[in-house]
Write a protein that holds these residues in place. Structure first.
Motif, PDB file in Angstrom:
ATOM      1  N   ALA A  32       0.838  -1.206   0.000  1.00  0.00           N
ATOM      2  CA  ALA A  32       0.000   0.000   0.000  1.00  0.00           C
ATOM      3  C   ALA A  32       0.873   1.257   0.000  1.00  0.00           C
ATOM      4  O   ALA A  32       1.943   1.287   0.613  1.00  0.00           O
ATOM      5  N   ARG A  33       0.405   2.271  -0.666  1.00  0.00           N
ATOM      6  CA  ARG A  33       1.147   3.534  -0.696  1.00  0.00           C
ATOM      7  C   ARG A  33       0.878   4.372   0.542  1.00  0.00           C
ATOM      8  O   ARG A  33       1.676   5.231   0.889  1.00  0.00           O
ATOM      9  N   HIS A  34      -0.230   4.123   1.190  1.00  0.00           N
ATOM     10  CA  HIS A  34      -0.576   4.864   2.402  1.00  0.00           C
ATOM     11  C   HIS A  34       0.316   4.360   3.550  1.00  0.00           C
ATOM     12  O   HIS A  34       0.417   3.152   3.790  1.00  0.00           O
ATOM     13  N   GLN A  35       0.965   5.278   4.241  1.00  0.00           N
ATOM     14  CA  GLN A  35       1.946   4.922   5.261  1.00  0.00           C
ATOM     15  C   GLN A  35       1.339   4.107   6.399  1.00  0.00           C
ATOM     16  O   GLN A  35       1.966   3.173   6.906  1.00  0.00           O
ATOM     17  N   LEU A  37      -1.307   2.059   6.324  1.00  0.00           N
ATOM     18  CA  LEU A  37      -1.590   0.693   5.870  1.00  0.00           C
ATOM     19  C   LEU A  37      -0.306  -0.110   5.719  1.00  0.00           C
ATOM     20  O   LEU A  37      -0.249  -1.296   6.048  1.00  0.00           O
TER      21      LEU A  37
END
Length: 75
Positions: A32-35, A37
């Protein structure tokens, strides 16, 4: 005692399959690109792998050492 050891091999297979699906989910989170997640995926992956190793190595040896030993003493 031999029957219990055979049953533990069946249980080990079930534990491996269950852990593999959970590990797969955490691996997906690691992409995931979201930190947040990514962090959840990395932490969960580390924890799940360590729990899998401990449940397949440490727990059976402790059971064999303490439970089977007590049964042999009682007999």
């Amino acid at each position: 005692a031999e029957r219990a050891k055979g049953e533990s091999h069946v249980a080990a297979g079930a534990v491996i399959i269950c852990a593999a699906t959970t590990i797969g989910a955490f691996i997906c989170l690691c992409f995931a690109r979201h930190q947040a997640l990514f962090s959840i995926g990395a932490a969960g992956l580390t924890g799940m792998i360590s729990c899998l190793i401990l449940s397949l190595v440490l727990i059976p040896s402790l059971v064999e050492r303490f439970v089977y030993q007590e049964r042999q003493i009682d007999e």
